[in-house]
Write a protein that holds these residues in place. Structure first.
Motif, PDB file in Angstrom:
ATOM      1  N   ARG A  60      -4.678  -6.664  -8.492  1.00 49.38           N
ATOM      2  CA  ARG A  60      -3.522  -6.495  -7.607  1.00 49.38           C
ATOM      3  C   ARG A  60      -3.048  -5.036  -7.566  1.00 49.38           C
ATOM      4  N   HIS A  61      -3.219  -4.329  -8.657  1.00 50.39           N
ATOM      5  CA  HIS A  61      -2.909  -2.901  -8.657  1.00 50.39           C
ATOM      6  C   HIS A  61      -3.887  -2.139  -7.772  1.00 50.39           C
ATOM      7  N   SER A  62      -5.172  -2.455  -7.848  1.00 53.47           N
ATOM      8  CA  SER A  62      -6.155  -1.718  -7.051  1.00 53.47           C
ATOM      9  C   SER A  62      -6.006  -2.017  -5.563  1.00 53.47           C
ATOM     10  N   ILE A  63      -5.522  -3.212  -5.211  1.00 54.75           N
ATOM     11  CA  ILE A  63      -5.263  -3.531  -3.807  1.00 54.75           C
ATOM     12  C   ILE A  63      -4.156  -2.656  -3.247  1.00 54.75           C
ATOM     13  N   ASP A  64      -3.151  -2.359  -4.052  1.00 58.94           N
ATOM     14  CA  ASP A  64      -2.070  -1.470  -3.617  1.00 58.94           C
ATOM     15  C   ASP A  64      -1.553  -0.700  -4.828  1.00 58.94           C
ATOM     16  N   THR A  65      -2.073   0.502  -5.008  1.00 59.11           N
ATOM     17  CA  THR A  65      -1.682   1.297  -6.177  1.00 59.11           C
ATOM     18  C   THR A  65      -0.236   1.765  -6.095  1.00 59.11           C
ATOM     19  N   ARG A  66       0.412   1.548  -4.937  1.00 58.60           N
ATOM     20  CA  ARG A  66       1.831   1.932  -4.791  1.00 58.60           C
ATOM     21  C   ARG A  66       2.767   0.852  -5.293  1.00 58.60           C
ATOM     22  N   ASP A  67       2.236  -0.321  -5.605  1.00 56.65           N
ATOM     23  CA  ASP A  67       3.053  -1.434  -6.090  1.00 56.65           C
ATOM     24  C   ASP A  67       3.519  -1.103  -7.514  1.00 56.65           C
ATOM     25  N   GLU A  68       4.790  -0.840  -7.655  1.00 53.28           N
ATOM     26  CA  GLU A  68       5.315  -0.381  -8.943  1.00 53.28           C
ATOM     27  C   GLU A  68       5.162  -1.426 -10.037  1.00 53.28           C
ATOM     28  N   PHE A  69       5.301  -2.716  -9.670  1.00 57.99           N
ATOM     29  CA  PHE A  69       5.217  -3.759 -10.689  1.00 57.99           C
ATOM     30  C   PHE A  69       3.828  -3.765 -11.336  1.00 57.99           C
ATOM     31  N   TYR A  70       2.786  -3.821 -10.525  1.00 59.26           N
ATOM     32  CA  TYR A  70       1.445  -3.904 -11.110  1.00 59.26           C
ATOM     33  C   TYR A  70       0.973  -2.569 -11.668  1.00 59.26           C
ATOM     34  N   THR A  71       1.540  -1.473 -11.185  1.00 63.16           N
ATOM     35  CA  THR A  71       1.278  -0.184 -11.823  1.00 63.16           C
ATOM     36  C   THR A  71       1.789  -0.208 -13.260  1.00 63.16           C
ATOM     37  N   GLN A  72       2.992  -0.726 -13.436  1.00 62.43           N
ATOM     38  CA  GLN A  72       3.576  -0.836 -14.780  1.00 62.43           C
ATOM     39  C   GLN A  72       2.782  -1.811 -15.652  1.00 62.43           C
ATOM     40  N   GLU A  73       2.312  -2.885 -15.038  1.00 62.42           N
ATOM     41  CA  GLU A  73       1.533  -3.850 -15.812  1.00 62.42           C
ATOM     42  C   GLU A  73       0.212  -3.244 -16.286  1.00 62.42           C
ATOM     43  N   CYS A  74      -0.443  -2.469 -15.423  1.00 65.25           N
ATOM     44  CA  CYS A  74      -1.687  -1.814 -15.839  1.00 65.25           C
ATOM     45  C   CYS A  74      -1.420  -0.778 -16.923  1.00 65.25           C
ATOM     46  N   ASP A  75      -0.301  -0.070 -16.806  1.00 64.11           N
ATOM     47  CA  ASP A  75       0.082   0.870 -17.867  1.00 64.11           C
ATOM     48  C   ASP A  75       0.294   0.127 -19.187  1.00 64.11           C
ATOM     49  N   TYR A  76       0.895  -1.052 -19.092  1.00 61.75           N
ATOM     50  CA  TYR A  76       1.135  -1.878 -20.280  1.00 61.75           C
ATOM     51  C   TYR A  76      -0.194  -2.258 -20.939  1.00 61.75           C
ATOM     52  N   MET A 317     -11.328 -12.317  -1.535  1.00 60.40           N
ATOM     53  CA  MET A 317     -11.888 -11.033  -1.123  1.00 60.40           C
ATOM     54  C   MET A 317     -10.788 -10.188  -0.489  1.00 60.40           C
ATOM     55  N   ASP A 318     -10.789  -8.902  -0.783  1.00 59.76           N
ATOM     56  CA  ASP A 318      -9.938  -7.930  -0.100  1.00 59.76           C
ATOM     57  C   ASP A 318     -10.870  -6.802   0.314  1.00 59.76           C
ATOM     58  N   LEU A 319     -11.147  -6.679   1.613  1.00 55.15           N
ATOM     59  CA  LEU A 319     -12.295  -5.895   2.059  1.00 55.15           C
ATOM     60  C   LEU A 319     -11.973  -4.612   2.817  1.00 55.15           C
ATOM     61  N   ASN A 320     -10.884  -4.556   3.548  1.00 59.61           N
ATOM     62  CA  ASN A 320     -10.618  -3.395   4.407  1.00 59.61           C
ATOM     63  C   ASN A 320      -9.970  -2.242   3.650  1.00 59.61           C
ATOM     64  N   ALA A 321     -10.349  -1.002   4.011  1.00 60.82           N
ATOM     65  CA  ALA A 321      -9.657   0.185   3.490  1.00 60.82           C
ATOM     66  C   ALA A 321      -8.253   0.242   4.080  1.00 60.82           C
ATOM     67  N   LYS A 322      -7.307   0.699   3.256  1.00 64.96           N
ATOM     68  CA  LYS A 322      -5.928   0.826   3.735  1.00 64.96           C
ATOM     69  C   LYS A 322      -5.172   1.789   2.827  1.00 64.96           C
ATOM     70  N   PRO A 323      -4.074   2.340   3.296  1.00 65.51           N
ATOM     71  CA  PRO A 323      -3.319   3.300   2.480  1.00 65.51           C
ATOM     72  C   PRO A 323      -2.898   2.695   1.135  1.00 65.51           C
ATOM     73  N   GLY A 324      -3.039   3.495   0.084  1.00 64.42           N
ATOM     74  CA  GLY A 324      -2.621   3.064  -1.242  1.00 64.42           C
ATOM     75  C   GLY A 324      -3.643   2.242  -1.987  1.00 64.42           C
ATOM     76  N   LYS A 325      -4.722   1.880  -1.322  1.00 59.05           N
ATOM     77  CA  LYS A 325      -5.735   1.058  -1.969  1.00 59.05           C
ATOM     78  C   LYS A 325      -6.638   1.943  -2.824  1.00 59.05           C
ATOM     79  N   ALA A 326      -7.020   1.450  -3.988  1.00 57.40           N
ATOM     80  CA  ALA A 326      -7.906   2.206  -4.863  1.00 57.40           C
ATOM     81  C   ALA A 326      -9.270   2.380  -4.202  1.00 57.40           C
ATOM     82  N   ALA A 327      -9.986   3.417  -4.596  1.00 59.70           N
ATOM     83  CA  ALA A 327     -11.300   3.692  -4.022  1.00 59.70           C
ATOM     84  C   ALA A 327     -12.344   2.722  -4.565  1.00 59.70           C
ATOM     85  N   GLY A 328     -13.479   2.663  -3.856  1.00 61.37           N
ATOM     86  CA  GLY A 328     -14.642   1.951  -4.365  1.00 61.37           C
ATOM     87  C   GLY A 328     -14.696   0.488  -4.020  1.00 61.37           C
ATOM     88  N   GLY A 329     -15.605  -0.197  -4.691  1.00 61.20           N
ATOM     89  CA  GLY A 329     -15.778  -1.628  -4.524  1.00 61.20           C
ATOM     90  C   GLY A 329     -16.196  -2.238  -5.846  1.00 61.20           C
TER      91      GLY A 329
END
Length: 565
Positions: A60-76, A317-329
């Protein structure tokens, strides 16, 4: 259950550690094998749940790296996972040294013991803080890449979304797109170079604390090279130099001729364009591509049809490129749910289909072996897992007309050509990492120079006119694996060689090739790399000269399938 309904709950560090301590005592006090095995099952279930929650947060963080909640969870998780891993490490040690081990070996595949014996050699309480720092630095690199905002063609692009223009049929468009793309890296070169320098230093420190002179042997253990070593890899690299690079250069020569150049070298902005008229592109947008992929997998086999239906129906599946999305596959497994998840960045190029079939190969393999026990044997080791993905890219060839229509012949050409050309690049990435970690005191400029020197061996067609950062050796800064998963790259090339054997068998109308692929995939992580290649009835790629026959077959195909403009 739909992916959006999968429940995330942060694991409480103290609760997890307390439970692991309880299980440790249960292992130590087990009065018979039945009690020991029962505790082992509880231990595996706890690990499964922890990994599921961590993967949910990461996805969920890689789908939207701007999401503060999952950013904090990944930091955790960056902070607590090394601590939890250390507690698991203590339990693994008790299991491996238990008087019940011999009985456990009757219920658990041998590779589980091999993997955990390797893990014992790379984990210690003494390196927890260093592992935390490594995680933070790797996450920092990922966030820097994901944050890229590039003004181009009256739009703001991510690094992924601008790649569409880097393969545009118009030469000037792709030239300007390349300059914009690499201009961003030039602007951020110091920051990325500093992150990598810190990664090299902390990884070297980790290895030193564990008794290794450099990170290289430690990295091999961490990558679970169960049945081969760096000397096997050195021989394999030599095979690529001798047998693959000359064929690749013939392909570059033909490509240069189509572009109107005299020699085999190509400007960076022309290298990805196989044909002057442009590369084949899928004819549809993401929803229609998925619908057609479903048709393809239903026709390939009953099993692949059931698998892909589930991926679509459960929104996995989450397939399309979009702003804030992590790179790669990538493709990950969510152990509690027994399902894979596919992540990609579709950008309207032929790579979209290659990514979809590649990651679906991973997903299909994980789905076939989803009931493996222990759960961590769902996946084979990385080089073996890539056979499943790269093999699937070729197994789906008969359906490519669904996506490319009149450009299908061009797709076959570019896909096979890309597989051959990739081998040199993949080996370069691996060789570069060996040199970097064998010379940890190098500075950024020395690393840049090393990359450029090796690049001229494995990829002598490179021509970086007007892009200074590449001429100085900066291409490696875009390669996620170098930062996130050190030494994870030779895996792709080893798998590509096996996948090319699958392709070759398909050309000879071998009716057993798909069944052999499924037999291999079902094994998951219960067999080693060499064993899995043997089960698939292909040749293990380490022996001297192992690539000669495969490359002869490839060369013959290109001679018979010269696709004109």
């Amino acid at each position: 259950m739909n992916f959006l309904e999968f429940k995330y709950q942060r694991p409480d560090k103290d609760e997890v550690l307390t439970r692991l301590q309880e299980l440790l005592h249960q292992f130590e006090q087990a009065e018979d094998y039945a009690a020991f095995f029962n505790t082992f099952q509880q231990f595996i279930e706890l690990e499964k749940h922890f990994q599921t929650q961590m993967q949910l947060a990461n996805i969920r963080h890689s789908i939207d790296t701007r999401d503060e909640f999952y950013t904090q969870e990944c930091d955790y998780f960056d902070v607590i996972s090394p601590i939890v891993d250390n507690a698991i490490h203590a339990i693994d040690q008790v299991i491996l040294n238990s008087p019940y081990r011999q009985q456990l070996e009757n219920d658990v595949p041998k590779t589980w013991f091999m993997i955990h014996e390797f893990n014992q050699k790379v984990m210690s309480e003494a390196i927890i803080e260093d592992l935390q720092e490594e995680n933070k630095l790797a996450s920092r690199y990922q966030n820097v890449i994901a944050s890229a905002q590039i003004d181009f063609n009256d739009e703001v692009h991510t690094l992924a979304s601008i790649e569409k223009y880097m393969s545009d049929p118009d030469r000037n468009m792709r030239k300007q797109a390349h300059k914009a793309y690499w201009g961003w890296f030039a602007d951020h070169e110091q920051e990325i170079g500093d992150i990598f320098d810190q990664l090299v230093q902390v990884r070297t420190k980790i290895a030193n604390k564990m008794g290794y002179e450099t990170f290289t042997p430690f990295g091999y253990l961490r990558m679970l090279r169960l049945d081969y070593d760096r000397y096997d890899v050195e021989q394999y690299r030599q095979n690529v130099l001798e047998d693959v690079v000359p064929v690749a250069m013939e392909l570059y020569q033909a490509q240069a001729k189509r572009h109107g150049y005299e020699g085999p070298t190509l400007p960076a902005w022309d290298e990805k364009i196989t044909f002057e008229s442009g590369n084949p592109q899928p004819k549809y947008d993401e929803p229609e591509l998925v619908r057609r992929a479903l048709q393809m997998y239903r026709e390939l086999s009953e099993q692949t049809g059931i698998f892909f239906e589930g991926m679509v129906d459960q929104n996995l599946m989450d397939l399309n490129a979009k702003p804030g999305k992590a790179a790669g596959g990538y493709c990950e497994i969510l152990p509690d749910y027994g399902v894979p998840f596919i992540f990609a960045n579709f950008n309207g190029t032929n790579a979209d289909i290659e990514t979809l079939t590649h990651e679906a190969g991973h997903g299909f393999q994980a789905w076939l072996s989803r009931n493996a026990f222990p759960y961590d044997l769902v996946w084979p080791t990385n080089e073996s897992a890539e056979i499943d993905s790269m093999g699937m890219e070729f197994l789906t060839w008969p359906w490519m007309e669904l996506f490319f229509e009149e450009d299908t012949a061009k797709y076959y050409y570019t896909h096979l050509e890309g597989a051959v050309k990739f081998l040199g690049y993949g080996v370069l990435v691996d060789h570069f990492q060996h040199e970097v970690y064998d010379h940890p005191t190098w500075n950024h400029d020395q690393r840049m120079a090393c990359w450029r020197e090796l690049e001229q061996q494995y990829l002598p067609q490179k021509d970086y006119q007007d892009i200074d950062v590449l001429e100085r050796g900066g291409w490696w800064m875009r390669q996620l694996h170098i930062f996130m998963m050190p030494f994870y790259y030779i895996d792709y090339t080893l798998a590509q060689v096996v996948a090319l054997q699958i392709w070759s068998r398909m050309q000879r109308h071998d009716e057993t090739v798909f069944d052999d692929y499924v037999a291999m995939a079902k094994c998951g992580g219960t067999k080693t790399f060499k064993e899995l290649v043997t089960i698939s009835k292909n040749i293990v790629p380490f022996e001297k000269g192992c690539l000669k026959q495969t490359m002869q077959d490839v060369k013959a195909w290109f001679e018979a399938h010269d696709v004109e403009e």
